[in-house]
Write an enzyme that holds these catalytic residues in place. Structure first.
Site, PDB file in Angstrom:
ATOM      1  N   ASP A   8       0.573  -1.297  -0.064  1.00  0.00           N
ATOM      2  CA  ASP A   8      -0.006   0.222   0.024  1.00  0.00           C
ATOM      3  C   ASP A   8       0.950   1.319   0.148  1.00  0.00           C
ATOM      4  OD1 ASP A   8      -2.492  -1.252  -0.185  1.00  0.00           O
ATOM      5  OD2 ASP A   8      -2.985  -1.081   1.933  1.00  0.00           O
ATOM      6  N   GLU A  55      -5.641   9.596   4.880  1.00  0.00           N
ATOM      7  CA  GLU A  55      -5.858  10.535   6.117  1.00  0.00           C
ATOM      8  C   GLU A  55      -4.877  11.606   6.070  1.00  0.00           C
ATOM      9  OE1 GLU A  55      -2.418   8.342   7.043  1.00  0.00           O
ATOM     10  OE2 GLU A  55      -4.550   7.285   7.208  1.00  0.00           O
ATOM     11  N   ASP A  91      -2.206  13.952  21.514  1.00  0.00           N
ATOM     12  CA  ASP A  91      -0.893  13.456  20.696  1.00  0.00           C
ATOM     13  C   ASP A  91      -1.167  14.043  19.161  1.00  0.00           C
ATOM     14  OD1 ASP A  91       0.596  12.146  22.607  1.00  0.00           O
ATOM     15  OD2 ASP A  91       0.305  10.314  21.925  1.00  0.00           O
ATOM     16  N   THR A 133      -9.261   2.036   7.376  1.00  0.00           N
ATOM     17  CA  THR A 133      -8.785   0.839   7.689  1.00  0.00           C
ATOM     18  C   THR A 133      -7.338   1.072   8.045  1.00  0.00           C
ATOM     19  OG1 THR A 133      -8.736   0.132   5.585  1.00  0.00           O
ATOM     20  CG2 THR A 133     -10.685  -0.876   6.946  1.00  0.00           C
ATOM     21  N   TYR A 190      -4.498   4.286   9.468  1.00  0.00           N
ATOM     22  CA  TYR A 190      -4.293   4.840  10.514  1.00  0.00           C
ATOM     23  C   TYR A 190      -5.144   4.918  11.547  1.00  0.00           C
ATOM     24  CZ  TYR A 190      -1.247   8.241  13.282  1.00  0.00           C
ATOM     25  OH  TYR A 190      -0.383   8.734  14.277  1.00  0.00           O
ATOM     26  N   ALA A 191      -6.499   5.360  11.107  1.00  0.00           N
ATOM     27  CA  ALA A 191      -7.540   5.807  11.718  1.00  0.00           C
ATOM     28  C   ALA A 191      -8.240   4.608  12.533  1.00  0.00           C
ATOM     29  CB  ALA A 191      -8.380   6.509  10.870  1.00  0.00           C
ATOM     30  N   PHE A 192      -8.012   3.583  11.868  1.00  0.00           N
ATOM     31  CA  PHE A 192      -8.471   2.339  12.497  1.00  0.00           C
ATOM     32  C   PHE A 192      -7.493   1.887  13.717  1.00  0.00           C
ATOM     33  CE2 PHE A 192      -8.093  -2.382  12.854  1.00  0.00           C
ATOM     34  CZ  PHE A 192      -9.244  -2.745  13.108  1.00  0.00           C
ATOM     35  N   SER A 193      -6.198   2.172  13.673  1.00  0.00           N
ATOM     36  CA  SER A 193      -5.328   1.899  14.717  1.00  0.00           C
ATOM     37  C   SER A 193      -5.623   2.695  15.810  1.00  0.00           C
ATOM     38  CB  SER A 193      -3.777   2.026  14.185  1.00  0.00           C
ATOM     39  OG  SER A 193      -3.483   1.034  13.148  1.00  0.00           O
TER      40      SER A 193
END
Length: 343
Positions: free
Chosen positions: A82, A158, A187, A198, A200-203
């Protein structure tokens, strides 16, 4: 939105641009063999200048890796993970070319196919038997304390507003459509597309959003606040983070690839981009199928081991995402998502 019949089907002058992670020999070899097949089908293969030497294709057209690279191309075919896909998206967004990825990374949410199904994918390109999804992207403006725009970028996944100093908490105010919503120390804050839900936002604890949903996400990262839940907003909203002029320093990271510094006392505005990102689809896998395959989700049910009762779930259909071919007779069409990994 999905286009079912590409206009290129009526053209005799077809071009495909390759974007290749050249650090692995197996990827280079697969890209070479794919290029040879496309050339035999009468399609002009285009290479990026910084990759052409590693690929060594004498008959290919070589172009600089700039805004003109994908002009006039039908497909930007990506060989890698990706991360390579996001790099290729920077080139494709200036044109009408659609991105088509071959997953050679770890997760490869954005990729359309696995290496074992490349021949099927190439045949679909030759025959123009693919559809094109239009994915919402976001534009980012960075403004100084006077409200003057001092920088800008865009993102497919993002844009994250992050603290510049690891030892300090970033104090900020979140506003939607010009109206302050809440403030907290954190942060950072992520502004995500459905495609990036799915990643960075998911993490960071954000929701998974189906890619055909028209929306934008606001996901706080490690916020010191009771009201710091992820938000799903209108795609036409303007999302803002304002940084107080008290010594806080912040920066914007777009897709983990482009970084802008935010002036002290400045702000960041995020809105829907004027141009969507176009992604080509060949295989008839739903977004749900991709979630199950990429995250290894259990779909059998907790009663599965108790016996073969009538409620037992049927075996899932064969799927290209599990490194097998899609059974077109049993699986319906769908979309995809993304994760920031690379080959």
């Amino acid at each position: 939105m999905t286009e079912v019949s590409p206009a290129w089907a009526l053209s005799d002058n077809r071009h495909v641009l390759l974007a290749v992670h050249t650090g692995r020999q197996d990827i280079v070899e697969l890209a070479r063999s794919s290029a040879a097949r496309l050339a035999r089908a009468g399609i002009t293969v285009r290479l990026l200048e910084d990759e052409a030497g590693a690929l060594g294709l004498d008959d290919a057209e070589v172009v600089p890796a700039d805004a003109e690279a994908a002009r006039g191309a039908e497909i930007v075919m990506v060989f890698g993970g990706d991360g390579t896909f996001l790099r290729a998206a920077e080139l494709a967004r200036y044109s009408n070319a659609a991105l088509m990825g071959v997953n050679l990374g770890r997760v490869g949410f954005l990729a359309e196919t696995e290496p074992e199904a490349v021949e099927e994918t190439l045949l679909a390109i030759e025959r123009c038997e693919y559809s094109v999804e239009k994915r919402l992207a976001i534009e980012v403006d960075v403004l100084d304390a006077r409200g003057v725009v001092v920088g800008g970028t865009w993102a497919l996944n993002e844009a994250s507003v992050e603290k510049s100093e690891r030892s300090r908490v970033l104090d900020l105010v979140v506003a939607i459509d010009g109206r302050p919503l809440t403030s907290f120390g954190c942060d950072g804050v992520l502004f995500s597309t459905p495609t990036g839900s799915t990643a960075y936002a998911f993490s960071a604890g954000g929701p998974v959003v189906w890619p055909d949903v028209e929306a934008m996400l606001v996901v706080p990262s490690n916020a010191h606040a009771l009201f710091a839940r992820p938000l799903v907003t209108s795609p036409d909203s303007v999302l803002t983070v304002a940084i107080p002029a008290d010594g806080n320093r912040a920066r914007v990271s777009a897709d983990g690839r482009r970084v802008l510094e935010v002036p002290e006392g400045g702000r960041v505005d995020v809105r829907r981009a004027a141009r969507p990102v176009r992604i080509a689809r060949v295989h008839q896998a739903t977004f749900g199928d991709r979630l199950v395959a990429k995250f290894g989700l259990p779909v059998r049910g907790f009663r599965d081991a108790r016996g073969h009762d009538p409620g037992r779930e049927l075996a899932p259909p064969r799927n290209v995402l599990t490194r097998d071919l899609v059974d077109l007779g049993t699986v319906e069409g769908g979309g995809g998502g993304s994760t920031d990994d690379d080959a």
